[in-house]
Scaffold this motif. Sequence first.
Motif, PDB file in Angstrom:
ATOM      1  N   SER A 173      53.269  15.146 -14.292  1.00 55.07           N
ATOM      2  CA  SER A 173      52.601  14.202 -13.391  1.00 55.07           C
ATOM      3  C   SER A 173      53.620  13.504 -12.513  1.00 55.07           C
ATOM      4  N   ARG A 203      53.327  10.945 -10.764  1.00 55.43           N
ATOM      5  CA  ARG A 203      53.286   9.495 -10.868  1.00 55.43           C
ATOM      6  C   ARG A 203      54.109   9.017 -12.060  1.00 55.43           C
ATOM      7  N   ARG A 204      53.976   9.726 -13.176  1.00 52.81           N
ATOM      8  CA  ARG A 204      54.756   9.334 -14.355  1.00 52.81           C
ATOM      9  C   ARG A 204      56.241   9.536 -14.116  1.00 52.81           C
ATOM     10  N   ALA A 208      57.452   6.857 -11.959  1.00 51.84           N
ATOM     11  CA  ALA A 208      57.613   5.585 -12.661  1.00 51.84           C
ATOM     12  C   ALA A 208      58.940   5.551 -13.408  1.00 51.84           C
ATOM     13  N   LYS A 210      53.068   6.467 -24.958  1.00 50.87           N
ATOM     14  CA  LYS A 210      52.136   6.595 -23.837  1.00 50.87           C
ATOM     15  C   LYS A 210      52.042   8.094 -23.537  1.00 50.87           C
ATOM     16  N   PRO A 211      51.162   8.487 -22.633  1.00 53.32           N
ATOM     17  CA  PRO A 211      51.041   9.938 -22.418  1.00 53.32           C
ATOM     18  C   PRO A 211      52.239  10.579 -21.719  1.00 53.32           C
ATOM     19  N   ALA A 212      53.341   9.866 -21.571  1.00 48.41           N
ATOM     20  CA  ALA A 212      54.518  10.452 -20.923  1.00 48.41           C
ATOM     21  C   ALA A 212      55.072  11.591 -21.772  1.00 48.41           C
ATOM     22  N   ARG A 262      51.497   3.184 -14.835  1.00 46.74           N
ATOM     23  CA  ARG A 262      51.840   4.462 -14.191  1.00 46.74           C
ATOM     24  C   ARG A 262      51.948   5.581 -15.204  1.00 46.74           C
ATOM     25  N   LEU A 263      52.452   5.246 -16.392  1.00 45.27           N
ATOM     26  CA  LEU A 263      52.584   6.292 -17.409  1.00 45.27           C
ATOM     27  C   LEU A 263      51.211   6.820 -17.829  1.00 45.27           C
ATOM     28  N   PHE A 264      50.158   6.040 -17.570  1.00 47.54           N
ATOM     29  CA  PHE A 264      48.813   6.538 -17.830  1.00 47.54           C
ATOM     30  C   PHE A 264      48.212   7.156 -16.579  1.00 47.54           C
ATOM     31  N   ASP A 265      49.050   7.335 -15.569  1.00 41.51           N
ATOM     32  CA  ASP A 265      48.595   7.969 -14.338  1.00 41.51           C
ATOM     33  C   ASP A 265      47.490   7.181 -13.661  1.00 41.51           C
ATOM     34  N   MET A 266      47.545   5.852 -13.776  1.00 40.31           N
ATOM     35  CA  MET A 266      46.501   5.037 -13.160  1.00 40.31           C
ATOM     36  C   MET A 266      46.820   4.819 -11.690  1.00 40.31           C
TER      37      MET A 266
END
Lengths: 550, 301
Positions: free
Chosen positions: A63, A65-66, A69, A154-156, B109-113
């Motif tokens: 992802s 976005r991840r 981040a 977290k889902p990372a 962000r780590l939850f892709d929000m």
Amino acid sequence: MLPEYVAFDLKSAALQWLLILGVGASIALLFAFIRSFALYGTNGPNEVGREIVEGSKDFLGISPRRVGALTMLTVREAIRRKALLVFVVFGILFLFGGWFLTQSNDRPELQVKVYVSFVLTAIQWLILPVVLLLSCWGLPEDIKARSLHTVVTKPARRNEVVLGRMLGFIAVGTMVLVVMSLFGYVWLVRQVPESAQSQLICRVPVYGALKWKDREGNEATKGINTGDIWEFRGYVEGATRGRAIWTFNNLTPADMVEVQEAGKEPVERLRVESRFQAFRTYKGNMNRSLLAQITLVNAAKKLAIPLKPFELSEFGNVVTLIDRKLTYDDDASKTKKTIDLFDDLASDGTLTMEVRCLDANQFIGMAQPDLFIRKPDLPFASGYFKSIAGIWLMMALIVVLGVTASTFVKGPVAMILTFFLLILGSWFHSFLDQLVKGSVQGGGAIESMIRIYDHKNPMVELDPTARNRIIKQIDKIPFFGLRVVSQIVPNFDRFTMSEYVANGFDVPFTEPVPPYDSALLPAILSLAAFAFPCLLLAYYSLKLRELESK
Amino acid sequence: MPAEPVIQIRNLSKIYRDFWGRKKVRALNSLSLDIHKGEVFGLLGPNGSGKTTTLKLLLGLLFPTEGEISMFGKPASDVSKNERIGYLPEESYLYRFLNAEETLDFYGRLFDMPAATRKERANKLIELVGLQGARRRQLKEYSKGMTRRIGLAQALINEPELVMLDEPTSGLDPIGSREMKDLILKLKDQGKTVLMCSHFLADVQDVCDRIAILYQGELKVLGKVDELLKEQDITQIRTSRLSPEAIREIEGVIARHGAKVDGVDHPTASLEDLFLKVVHESRERPGRRFMDSPAVDAKGA
Ligand SMILES: Nc1ncnc2c1ncn2[C@@H]1O[C@H](COP(=O)(O)OP(=O)(O)OP(=O)(O)O)[C@@H](O)[C@H]1O
Ligand SMILES: [Mg+2]
């Protein structure tokens, strides 16, 4: 010692990379199976399979976005922890550096060389330690402080963690590099003395492939050796059919330079520069240098147009300007004919130049980079920022290696490891290559020891006794190891492009120009070639281990 | 018995090893547990009894030596389960150079929000944990309780279905821990599942539906709080503002019915009694399961 001209061969490089990757992956898989068998018994292979499937999913589902981040986090960390203090060191270096650099009575191009080398070397050796430090400490600190626990719950995905870290450190390095290189550029342009400013240029040479004809006019693989141990140049004997033949490809009229002669309109000409070596077997006429002559050839059209002979020069290049319209004596029709350089002679972009020596019994020595076509010059900034790009690529590779190492071991160990790779890859790589190719004389470790003991010099063959043969075989084992090492350790020479700019040349894109070893494309590919397996390695290293600090 | 276990633990054991693979500690021994949707479950035990280890195993931070874990029907190593989980670690392991807003934004962000959701949730959570006045200060300047609060906020950023809290009230002031308990009850009302470890037995007694007590990595007690604490042969009567005459009168009534008054005093925290009893007994007679509770349903698996 100058390396021989080796064209960069993308296909064979890619194949070799795949081979190494395949072998590496097979070894890793083998270990994985053995270990999983020890851990899970017969269920082991399933576990390995599951990890591979999960790994592929994690890589396909990255992802942005991840990753973004984590990248931003890394940048913030570096900035808030004041890693950018390196600028202060940089600034101080430059404030005082200028005082000691050159004497103003040096030759202008030497002055430029000193200044440019100073700036580029300073940038490189300030930025590399910074990113080395950052990239090797980041993840271990994260694990030690357990802040990584909060991230990986977290889902990372772990590959996102690795990628985010790498990109973050690269971003920090980029920021530092941009500021430093702009500062360095302005400093250079202002600091280089007035008299040497004209040397702040980027020459763009085009090199051709070199072939030979021997004195009878037959094709030869080399020129004549005049007894020099250093075989870099081959020689051509005067007044024979011996020739050195350069072939240039992809020429266009845009490669001509504009020449302004006094009181005339400027004209476009092809600029050829050469610097050959004279080798006299007898004194001859000492009032002039040896004479050489270039002939333009198009074998398909049976065209051969000799240019005006010129004297060799001991200092600097001889410049030959070729007109676009060429007039020559046509033997068949006994008339003068005029043809066009690009429309007739090099209509497919290929131009062949044959060089011969005109003085009987004298020799002219030539090597591939001794003759080149010089395209219109580019501004100094072109080469300067291309060699900054080289430093950037090198910095990125250090980050990739550092982060990968830091997923296996703690910060200090990772640092030593990466530093060791850097040293091995930048200073010992060419030595390593020679060793592996067997071009270092005297044999391997044990053989050399025996030679010392027997007082034998390294050129003499050892007697083919059983003992000596066995020793030679044993000596091959570490050589095999060294070959593997030389394949795996990155060659940092590929990234050092400052020499081009310091010597007033542009940085080539696809192929290195001898005597240097670097060009942009091979450097980019080198980085990519290391980034992929490193990412994979770091991912599994983080995933297959408990993130407790121990 | 509610269906749908959110967490299933079967024969879970964990041995910590050193670098050379030598055994250091057996932190958890053959633990079997089910945690169901919608309940508040408390994991109790003295220091070093394996509570944190259990949570870390559930989250995939540690790998089990033996046994199986299923979270929402997935193995613990599956990262996608984290979408539905919120975790407050024992100490808030956060990035100390970020401020409160940046912290929540980062974890969002780590939850892709998307940005709008992140912003909205961050504002809501900062308010919820009462950090409005410190939202732009770096976490390294925070007090322990404030760090705890921001830790809680990050655990709730994804509106998780399962919240795992490792000692949620440690470091909080009385008001803070009251708020924490209210929050846990609120989460329960929203139908979320809560798994918490704690030393503050009063807190646990207030909010938990079921508890398990671990001692040196072994499960000693498992059951519903009210059932565990109900002692059949003791009747407790609580009134307020009773005069000494009235007490004497009541004693007379009890005596007439053939019973004896054991004592008249204010009730103690009875979970504390239970806890101390379990720990004491376990120390005396190691290896014995202290009290079997009706809620254990893991045996057949
Ligand atoms: N990383 C580790 N390496 C080795 N042993 C560990 C590690 N982490 C925990 N332990 C050991 O495992 C056992 C259980 O520890 P754990 O942290 O799970 O206890 P806990 O119940 O959470 O205690 P507390 O109430 O103090 O938080 C302890 O004996 C501890 O020393
Ligand atoms: Mg704990």
